[in-house]
Scaffold this motif. Structure first.
Motif, PDB file in Angstrom:
ATOM      1  N   LYS A   1       0.332  -1.147  -0.084  1.00  0.00           N
ATOM      2  CA  LYS A   1       0.162   0.394  -0.617  1.00  0.00           C
ATOM      3  C   LYS A   1       0.725   1.173  -0.187  1.00  0.00           C
ATOM      4  CE  LYS A   1      -4.642  -1.049   2.345  1.00  0.00           C
ATOM      5  NZ  LYS A   1      -4.723  -1.497   3.874  1.00  0.00           N
ATOM      6  N   LYS A   2       1.865   0.800   0.799  1.00  0.00           N
ATOM      7  CA  LYS A   2       2.780   2.868   0.668  1.00  0.00           C
ATOM      8  C   LYS A   2       3.552   2.395  -0.105  1.00  0.00           C
ATOM      9  CE  LYS A   2       4.550   2.845   5.347  1.00  0.00           C
ATOM     10  NZ  LYS A   2       5.371   2.036   6.535  1.00  0.00           N
ATOM     11  N   ILE A   3       4.299   1.893  -1.071  1.00  0.00           N
ATOM     12  CA  ILE A   3       4.051   1.663  -2.086  1.00  0.00           C
ATOM     13  C   ILE A   3       3.806   2.630  -3.378  1.00  0.00           C
ATOM     14  CG2 ILE A   3       5.514   0.337  -4.397  1.00  0.00           C
ATOM     15  CD1 ILE A   3       7.235  -0.952  -2.033  1.00  0.00           C
ATOM     16  N   ASP A   4       2.468   1.714  -3.535  1.00  0.00           N
ATOM     17  CA  ASP A   4       1.157   2.403  -4.163  1.00  0.00           C
ATOM     18  C   ASP A   4       0.744   4.132  -4.250  1.00  0.00           C
ATOM     19  OD1 ASP A   4      -0.034  -0.015  -6.485  1.00  0.00           O
ATOM     20  OD2 ASP A   4      -1.021  -0.762  -4.207  1.00  0.00           O
ATOM     21  N   SER A   5       0.845   4.265  -3.062  1.00  0.00           N
ATOM     22  CA  SER A   5       1.154   5.991  -2.634  1.00  0.00           C
ATOM     23  C   SER A   5       2.123   6.723  -2.559  1.00  0.00           C
ATOM     24  CB  SER A   5       0.348   5.902  -1.334  1.00  0.00           C
ATOM     25  OG  SER A   5       1.229   5.269   0.134  1.00  0.00           O
ATOM     26  N   GLY A   6       2.713   5.854  -3.052  1.00  0.00           N
ATOM     27  CA  GLY A   6       3.693   6.771  -2.978  1.00  0.00           C
ATOM     28  C   GLY A   6       4.748   7.110  -1.763  1.00  0.00           C
ATOM     29  N   ASN A   7       4.601   6.092  -0.451  1.00  0.00           N
ATOM     30  CA  ASN A   7       5.230   6.802   1.228  1.00  0.00           C
ATOM     31  C   ASN A   7       5.822   5.534   0.495  1.00  0.00           C
ATOM     32  OD1 ASN A   7       3.210   9.293   0.845  1.00  0.00           O
ATOM     33  ND2 ASN A   7       1.290   8.282   1.403  1.00  0.00           N
ATOM     34  N   HIS A   8       6.480   4.824   0.632  1.00  0.00           N
ATOM     35  CA  HIS A   8       6.983   4.215   0.980  1.00  0.00           C
ATOM     36  C   HIS A   8       8.666   4.740   1.937  1.00  0.00           C
ATOM     37  CE1 HIS A   8       9.196   0.421   2.189  1.00  0.00           C
ATOM     38  NE2 HIS A   8       8.653  -0.090   2.054  1.00  0.00           N
ATOM     39  N   PRO A   9       9.294   4.537   2.878  1.00  0.00           N
ATOM     40  CA  PRO A   9      10.490   5.616   2.172  1.00  0.00           C
ATOM     41  C   PRO A   9      11.746   5.343   1.797  1.00  0.00           C
ATOM     42  CG  PRO A   9      10.080   4.479   4.885  1.00  0.00           C
ATOM     43  CD  PRO A   9       8.757   4.271   3.649  1.00  0.00           C
ATOM     44  N   ASP A  10      11.440   3.441   1.550  1.00  0.00           N
ATOM     45  CA  ASP A  10      12.640   3.297   0.379  1.00  0.00           C
ATOM     46  C   ASP A  10      12.556   3.001  -0.769  1.00  0.00           C
ATOM     47  OD1 ASP A  10      14.264   2.939   2.774  1.00  0.00           O
ATOM     48  OD2 ASP A  10      13.245   1.064   3.466  1.00  0.00           O
ATOM     49  N   ILE A  11      11.858   3.114  -0.936  1.00  0.00           N
ATOM     50  CA  ILE A  11      11.285   3.276  -2.729  1.00  0.00           C
ATOM     51  C   ILE A  11      11.169   5.146  -3.332  1.00  0.00           C
ATOM     52  CG2 ILE A  11       9.943   2.295  -4.443  1.00  0.00           C
ATOM     53  CD1 ILE A  11      10.693   0.284  -2.751  1.00  0.00           C
ATOM     54  N   HIS A  12      12.183   5.004  -3.836  1.00  0.00           N
ATOM     55  CA  HIS A  12      12.025   6.620  -4.626  1.00  0.00           C
ATOM     56  C   HIS A  12      11.727   7.031  -6.078  1.00  0.00           C
ATOM     57  CE1 HIS A  12      13.398   7.745  -1.126  1.00  0.00           C
ATOM     58  NE2 HIS A  12      14.069   6.824  -0.779  1.00  0.00           N
ATOM     59  N   PHE A  13      10.404   7.727  -6.536  1.00  0.00           N
ATOM     60  CA  PHE A  13      10.996   7.827  -7.865  1.00  0.00           C
ATOM     61  C   PHE A  13      11.062   9.103  -8.170  1.00  0.00           C
ATOM     62  CE2 PHE A  13       7.437   5.837  -5.838  1.00  0.00           C
ATOM     63  CZ  PHE A  13       7.059   4.617  -6.518  1.00  0.00           C
ATOM     64  N   LEU A  14      11.073   8.543  -9.986  1.00  0.00           N
ATOM     65  CA  LEU A  14      11.975  10.406 -10.748  1.00  0.00           C
ATOM     66  C   LEU A  14      11.175  10.279 -11.970  1.00  0.00           C
ATOM     67  CD1 LEU A  14      14.228  12.811  -9.973  1.00  0.00           C
ATOM     68  CD2 LEU A  14      15.969  11.289 -11.513  1.00  0.00           C
ATOM     69  N   GLU A  15      10.317  11.211 -11.581  1.00  0.00           N
ATOM     70  CA  GLU A  15       9.991  11.640 -13.342  1.00  0.00           C
ATOM     71  C   GLU A  15       9.173  13.242 -12.761  1.00  0.00           C
ATOM     72  OE1 GLU A  15       5.808   9.788 -13.543  1.00  0.00           O
ATOM     73  OE2 GLU A  15       5.530   9.347 -11.084  1.00  0.00           O
ATOM     74  N   THR A  16       9.020  13.504 -14.413  1.00  0.00           N
ATOM     75  CA  THR A  16       8.505  14.405 -14.376  1.00  0.00           C
ATOM     76  C   THR A  16       6.629  14.637 -14.822  1.00  0.00           C
ATOM     77  OG1 THR A  16       8.792  14.750 -17.373  1.00  0.00           O
ATOM     78  CG2 THR A  16      10.616  16.091 -15.133  1.00  0.00           C
ATOM     79  N   GLU A  17       6.566  15.408 -14.310  1.00  0.00           N
ATOM     80  CA  GLU A  17       4.861  15.534 -14.869  1.00  0.00           C
ATOM     81  C   GLU A  17       4.072  15.834 -16.043  1.00  0.00           C
ATOM     82  OE1 GLU A  17       2.167  17.329 -11.434  1.00  0.00           O
ATOM     83  OE2 GLU A  17       2.539  15.644 -10.094  1.00  0.00           O
ATOM     84  N   ASP A  18       5.077  16.831 -16.897  1.00  0.00           N
ATOM     85  CA  ASP A  18       4.352  16.434 -17.695  1.00  0.00           C
ATOM     86  C   ASP A  18       5.294  16.713 -19.110  1.00  0.00           C
ATOM     87  OD1 ASP A  18       6.525  18.269 -17.454  1.00  0.00           O
ATOM     88  OD2 ASP A  18       6.266  20.251 -17.028  1.00  0.00           O
ATOM     89  N   GLY A  19       6.324  15.404 -18.672  1.00  0.00           N
ATOM     90  CA  GLY A  19       7.194  14.659 -19.474  1.00  0.00           C
ATOM     91  C   GLY A  19       8.331  16.537 -20.117  1.00  0.00           C
ATOM     92  N   GLY A  20       8.573  16.779 -19.016  1.00  0.00           N
ATOM     93  CA  GLY A  20       9.883  17.663 -18.870  1.00  0.00           C
ATOM     94  C   GLY A  20      11.054  17.983 -18.681  1.00  0.00           C
ATOM     95  N   PRO A  21      12.353  18.196 -19.020  1.00  0.00           N
ATOM     96  CA  PRO A  21      13.443  17.268 -18.602  1.00  0.00           C
ATOM     97  C   PRO A  21      13.510  17.667 -17.070  1.00  0.00           C
ATOM     98  CG  PRO A  21      13.291  20.032 -19.412  1.00  0.00           C
ATOM     99  CD  PRO A  21      12.115  19.102 -19.441  1.00  0.00           C
ATOM    100  N   LEU A  22      14.010  15.935 -16.966  1.00  0.00           N
ATOM    101  CA  LEU A  22      14.772  15.701 -15.953  1.00  0.00           C
ATOM    102  C   LEU A  22      15.759  16.618 -15.094  1.00  0.00           C
ATOM    103  CD1 LEU A  22      13.794  11.933 -15.795  1.00  0.00           C
ATOM    104  CD2 LEU A  22      12.915  13.499 -14.229  1.00  0.00           C
TER     105      LEU A  22
END
Ligand SMILES: [Zn+2]
Length: 325
Positions: free
Chosen positions: A71-92
């Protein structure tokens, strides 16, 4: 805009399970494949697989999806799982990458390893890519990187060469829809319907098109699902076995789509993607259980038809349950 495909690539997920069981997980993986092939959904599924509190050997559901970690991973709240993405597909940008690299230096909080998921690495600026490259050259222990890309040519060779590539192939349905779009003057809505209705089988899709299924399915939706009982139309449905069969197939696909929509399956995977607004309207009038009952009744009618029994009465009963308008 290409809709996000939430379909998990089971084959790749199973590969991760085997790698984990053998304790042979590498430091970094690159998921390569076209847009809509399910790369990102699969990356998240891998994170769940490696952290689930109640994993299973059932090849269809390797993680539970309901434990605290899932559940934490689904909600993006797991302290050890990190995501890197841009919302609009712009540059990272480099500052995004730096935040991630700082997390990488820290020990995992509760999981056996920290997982970093970087979406669409073709969007990394050169500086950001170089910073990520450093982490690939000098891997920190207990960390796993999953990068995704749809345009491998664009990415730095050095990034590519330091990752294990895993290739995603779009499903037969998606590929067929692409081919049909070219074949039928670029009408992608019709192509999508034919490809999904025919389960990705080219021969069947062509046959259905030649039989006028596109017009017929709209007839079923407009003259049966969304209108008052109409004797003339009922007669037309029942005029011969093939018409009845096609009618039931369309009705069944409509109810299945409604069920899938109710449980939150993405529009990408629905057969009637060209009638999304009608589907939304339709499914909102029923509970999940009511839709399951409708589904059962249509399946029962198909059985009666196979046994050459008359389905006029069950057809009238189901019509009464359809709230039109
Ligand atoms: Zn779980």
């Amino acid at each position: 805009m290409i809709l996000e495909n939430t379909e998990i690539n089971e084959v790749i997920l199973q590969r991760f399970q085997r790698l984990q069981n053998k304790d042979r997980l590498a430091h970094a993986y690159l998921f390569v494949g076209p847009q809509g092939a399910g790369k990102y959904a699969t990356a998240i599924a891998v994170a769940k697989l490696l952290n689930c509190e109640a994993p299973s050997d059932d090849q269809e559901s390797l993680f539970c999806g309901t434990c605290l970690n899932c559940k934490k991973i689904d909600s993006g709240n797991h302290p050890d799982i990190h995501f890197l993405e841009t919302e609009d597909g712009g540059p990272l940008k480099i500052e995004h990458a730096r935040t991630l690299l700082n997390h990488m230096k820290m020990k995992p909080f509760s999981a056996p390893r920290k997982i970093f998921i970087i979406k669409d690495i073709e969007n990394l600026t050169k500086e950001a890519a170089n910073a990520i490259l450093k982490s690939l050259e000098e891997p920190t222990p207990n960390s796993l990187l999953i990068l995704t890309t749809s345009v491998i040519e664009k990415n730095l060779d050095t990034v590519r060469s330091r990752c294990h590539a895993m290739h995603f192939i779009t499903s037969a349905k998606t590929k067929l829809a692409d081919r049909l779009t070219k074949y039928y003057d670029g009408n992608s809505a019709d192509a999508h319907f034919l490809a999904y209705f025919s389960e990705g089988c080219m021969g069947k899709a062509k046959y259905l098109k030649d039989k006028g299924l596109l017009a017929k399915k709209d007839e079923v939706i407009d003259h049966f699902i969304f209108s008052q009982a109409d004797d003339r139309y009922t007669k037309k449905i029942l005029q011969d076995k093939e018409s009845t069969r096609q009618f039931l197939d369309v009705l069944l696909s409509w109810i299945r789509d409604s069920l899938l929509m109710k449980v939150g399956v993405s529009e990408f995977n629905l057969i009637h993607r060209d009638r999304i607004r009608d589907l939304k309207k339709f499914q909102s009038k029923y509970t999940f259980e009511e839709l399951c009952d409708l589904n059962k009744e249509v399946i029962q009618m198909s059985r009666l038809l196979s046994e050459n029994l008359n389905i006029k009465i069950p057809l009238m009963i189901i019509k009464e349950k359809l709230v039109y308008g």
